[in-house]
Design an enzyme around this catalytic site. Structure first.
Site, mmCIF file in Angstrom:
data_model
loop_
_atom_site.group_PDB
_atom_site.id
_atom_site.type_symbol
_atom_site.label_atom_id
_atom_site.label_comp_id
_atom_site.label_asym_id
_atom_site.label_seq_id
_atom_site.Cartn_x
_atom_site.Cartn_y
_atom_site.Cartn_z
ATOM 1 N N LEU A 1 31.623 61.130 59.055
ATOM 2 C CA LEU A 1 30.348 61.071 58.348
ATOM 3 C C LEU A 1 30.659 61.070 56.859
ATOM 4 O O LEU A 1 31.547 61.795 56.398
ATOM 5 C CB LEU A 1 29.470 62.286 58.693
ATOM 6 C CG LEU A 1 28.925 62.377 60.120
ATOM 7 C CD1 LEU A 1 28.067 63.632 60.261
ATOM 8 C CD2 LEU A 1 28.112 61.144 60.483
ATOM 9 N N ASP A 2 29.931 60.252 56.100
ATOM 10 C CA ASP A 2 30.147 60.213 54.660
ATOM 11 C C ASP A 2 29.953 61.595 54.051
ATOM 12 O O ASP A 2 29.263 62.453 54.628
ATOM 13 C CB ASP A 2 29.158 59.237 54.002
ATOM 14 C CG ASP A 2 29.309 57.816 54.531
ATOM 15 O OD1 ASP A 2 30.392 57.492 55.037
ATOM 16 O OD2 ASP A 2 28.336 57.056 54.441
ATOM 17 N N LYS A 3 30.491 61.786 52.875
ATOM 18 C CA LYS A 3 30.396 63.079 52.192
ATOM 19 C C LYS A 3 28.953 63.530 52.028
ATOM 20 O O LYS A 3 28.639 64.718 52.160
ATOM 21 C CB LYS A 3 31.091 62.993 50.830
ATOM 22 C CG LYS A 3 31.145 64.304 50.068
ATOM 23 C CD LYS A 3 31.920 64.141 48.772
ATOM 24 C CE LYS A 3 31.992 65.462 48.013
ATOM 25 N NZ LYS A 3 32.759 65.336 46.744
#
Length: 245
Positions: free
Chosen positions: A104-106
């Site tokens: 998952l992206d930051k």
């Protein structure tokens, strides 16, 4: 460990889907303490009973499976010299060998599976498996009138990246003017939800993953909290990657 149904226990250990292991049991290919057992509902304790499939003893599960409600600001990695990782949200005693399943992206929140089961990790993230991942996004801008159909057809992004057909559901406009949308993907390209939404005229302002295959984010988990998966959840994941139900 509590006693459980033989078919349920075998499915949770990756021997096949509940339907498949039921067939193995009824065919007499499963023994419990040396005797053939043809009853899928037979209650067993994998820590006490000796269970064999086609003469091969069932390996006791040592792998660990955790559901994390990922908050913003942490990266989906096992270690990083400069940034906080998802593993840092767990006590140090729990971290050894664990890795996130996918990324998952930051700035993306929500469901993230952590495990030391490399085979399951690979199976869930393999493009051949087509494991559904469902997201909730808050979107600014004006979506194209045919945005839902474009997602359904499969988008080609501006850089030529081709995305498989996906599901887009457009919900209500929120009090802050953002539109709530739900997206279901069957692959995991870089920043895919954000890039697909941008391709149809929107901009993702907030993004949360709600589910991955049969695994659904536990509403009781606050951001940054985690818990072990239940036996039912583990069995469902193995069934999903084995093509069973």
């Amino acid at each position: 460990m509590a006693r459980e149904r033989l078919d349920k226990m075998l499915a949770s250990r990756g021997a096949g889907s509940r339907k498949e292991v039921g067939g193995l049991i009824r065919a007499g290919r499963v023994t419990v303490n040396g005797a053939a057992c043809r009853d899928p509902a037979c209650k067993v304790d994998a820590d006490v009973d000796t269970i064999c499939v086609d003469g091969v003893a069932l390996r006791a599960r040592r792998e660990r499976y955790f559901m994390l409600n990922k908050p913003m600001g942490v990266i989906s990695a096992t270690e990083d010299a400069a940034q906080q990782t998802v593993l840092s949200l767990l006590p140090e005693r729990e971290r050894d060998g664990l890795a996130p399943v996918g990324r998952l992206d930051k700035d993306t929140e929500g469901l993230l599976l952590l495990t030391d089961d490399g085979a399951l990790n690979h199976a869930l993230t393999s493009p051949r498996r087509h494991v559904d991942k469902r997201y909730r996004a808050l979107v600014s801008g004006t979506l194209a009138d045919d945005a839902v159909q474009q997602f359904s057809n499969g988008l080609t992004l501006g850089d030529g990246t081709k995305c498989r057909p996906a599901e887009l559901t457009v919900g209500a406009v929120q009090p802050d003017g953002l539109t709530e949308v739900f997206v279901v993907l069957r692959e995991g390209k870089y920043h895919q939800v954000k890039r697909m939404v941008a391709a149809v005229g929107g901009h993702v302002e907030a993004l949360e993953r709600l589910s991955m295959g049969p695994l659904v984010l536990d509403a009781a988990l606050a951001r940054g909290q985690y818990r072990p998966l239940t036996e039912e959840e583990i069995a469902a994941l193995f069934a999903a990657v084995s093509g069973g139900s």
